[in-house]
Design a protein around this motif. Structure first.
Motif, PDB file in Angstrom:
ATOM      1  N   ARG A 220       7.802   7.850   1.934  1.00 52.45           N
ATOM      2  CA  ARG A 220       8.326   6.193   1.587  1.00 52.45           C
ATOM      3  C   ARG A 220       8.368   5.833   2.978  1.00 52.45           C
ATOM      4  O   ARG A 220       8.863   6.113   3.953  1.00 52.45           O
ATOM      5  N   ALA A 221       7.556   4.462   3.220  1.00 50.24           N
ATOM      6  CA  ALA A 221       7.676   3.640   4.360  1.00 50.24           C
ATOM      7  C   ALA A 221       9.209   3.128   4.555  1.00 50.24           C
ATOM      8  O   ALA A 221       9.937   2.796   3.582  1.00 50.24           O
ATOM      9  N   GLU A 222       9.403   2.820   5.823  1.00 46.15           N
ATOM     10  CA  GLU A 222      10.616   2.261   6.124  1.00 46.15           C
ATOM     11  C   GLU A 222      10.936   0.955   5.387  1.00 46.15           C
ATOM     12  O   GLU A 222      10.118  -0.024   5.497  1.00 46.15           O
ATOM     13  N   GLY A 223      11.858   0.582   4.761  1.00 49.18           N
ATOM     14  CA  GLY A 223      12.336  -0.230   4.047  1.00 49.18           C
ATOM     15  C   GLY A 223      12.063  -0.047   2.501  1.00 49.18           C
ATOM     16  O   GLY A 223      12.289  -1.114   1.644  1.00 49.18           O
ATOM     17  N   ASP A 224      11.235   0.794   2.173  1.00 45.94           N
ATOM     18  CA  ASP A 224      11.087   0.839   0.612  1.00 45.94           C
ATOM     19  C   ASP A 224      12.317   1.522  -0.137  1.00 45.94           C
ATOM     20  O   ASP A 224      12.887   2.441   0.259  1.00 45.94           O
ATOM     21  N   ASN A 225      12.708   0.594  -1.000  1.00 47.06           N
ATOM     22  CA  ASN A 225      14.009   0.899  -1.713  1.00 47.06           C
ATOM     23  C   ASN A 225      13.894   1.317  -3.176  1.00 47.06           C
ATOM     24  O   ASN A 225      14.764   1.526  -3.921  1.00 47.06           O
TER      25      ASN A 225
END
Length: 357
Positions: free
Chosen positions: A159-164
């Motif tokens: 999961r990329a940073e900021g992927d909610n």
């Protein structure tokens, strides 16, 4: 000009190979060949002489080229005749057999299992191999602290940073297909869910990717007795035996209550598994009545509906039926290995697990 004609026709007739023939062509009609040089002299002649010499030289050139082509064809025919005399083929001999491709054991067993359960009224359901942790864990009543949810056991998607978005995993079982099927179809329902699953494990009996088939039957009055009958019929058809004794052992699975491990009566005479006889027991699958919370999570009212579920490893039952000792052999072997265990391209699973050709 007649002498020139006779000279080259004799030389061409006596040429023994294509190399000698090419040399004669260059010598006669090449850029600096005798006939070509003669044609260049036409410019020095009077119109009357050219009128006579020109057609004669052209005719000579055409005749030489025709002779060269005919001789070349004759030499090729002679070479072919010589080759045919040295290389002969008896067309009356039977053709050589070619090895055909084989059905992989996993594919064949999947077809066998599907056919057996289809005969009992189970449809095939499918779902994504990458699924959210809701479908893979939460909807199946698997709590957050369960060991299966640890990263050492389950493959989580990056999961990329900021992927909610909710966490996603490579499914660890085909149980999420049961949830999706109930959401889509509701109750009553009777399905099996075969497919690939993934777990972080690798040894003689475990691989990171393997295959499962799970079954689900929901109706108003289904009981453990129905589950036992279905599994008995499956085992008899798959292992091709007339009778079999199953033993249910109490167990715990978050998604069923009560839960049971299922053993089959067997013997291991001479290292060969014989189902339905002997004094030994072999565990082959897990099962139970679907937990009310699982029904609720799938949108099915547990006060009106109930049912059973079961799951088994396709790779494992393939190993048991065909005597394959190491699970890893499914992924690193060749056609000779497949033929050793009796898998051929024309083998077709029947409705009851046997093979027809």
């Amino acid at each position: 000009m007649e002498d020139l004609r006779k000279k080259y026709l004799d030389l061409i007739g006596g040429a023994s190979d294509e190399g000698a023939l090419e040399s004669l062509r260059v010598q006669a009609v090449g850029k600096k060949g005798e006939i070509s040089l003669k044609m260049r002299e036409l410019g020095k002649m009077s119109p009357e002489e050219r009128q006579t010499a020109g057609p004669a030289l052209n005719a000579l050139k055409d005749e030489i080229n025709s002779a060269l082509a005919a001789k070349k064809a004759a030499l090729a025919d002679a070479a072919l005749d010589e080759r045919l005399r040295g290389e002969w083929l008896d067309v009356t001999l039977p053709g050589r057999m070619r090895r055909a491709g084989s059905i992989h054991p996993i594919s064949q067993v999947t077809e066998e299992v599907t056919a057996i359960f289809a005969d009992m009224g189970f449809a095939v359901a499918e779902g994504p191999q990458i699924d959210s942790d809701w479908y893979n864990f939460d909807a199946l009543n698997i709590p957050g602290h369960h060991p299966a949810r640890a990263e050492m056991d389950t493959f989580y998607m990056h999961r990329a940073e900021g992927d909610n978005r909710p966490p996603h995993v490579l499914r660890t079982h085909t149980s999420p297909v049961q949830i999706r099927s109930m959401e889509k179809q509701g109750a009553p329902i009777r399905v099996i869910a075969p497919g690939r699953v993934y777990r972080a494990d690798y040894d003689q009996t475990h691989t990171p990717m393997f295959h499962q088939v799970e079954g689900l039957a929901i109706d108003r009055d289904i009981s453990m007795a129905n589950l036992k009958w279905v599994l008995e019929e499956f085992v008899k058809a798959y292992f091709e035996v007339d009778d079999v004794t199953l033993r249910f052992r109490a167990s715990h699975f978050p998604f069923t209550e009560p839960s049971a491990e299922v053993d089959i009566q067997c013997s291991w005479e001479g290292g060969v598994l014989r189902v339905g006889e002997g004094d030994d027991w072999l565990e082959i699958l897990g099962s139970g009545m679907v937990h009310p919370k699982v029904l609720e999570n799938a949108g099915v009212d547990p006060t009106q509906w109930q049912g059973f579920a079961f799951g088994m490893g396709i790779d494992r039952i393939a190993m048991l039926k065909y005597g394959i000792p190491d699970l890893r052999a499914f992924f690193d072997s060749d056609l000779r290995w497949l033929r050793h265990y009796g898998f051929a391209s024309l083998d077709v699973p029947t409705l009851h697990g046997g093979l027809s050709r």
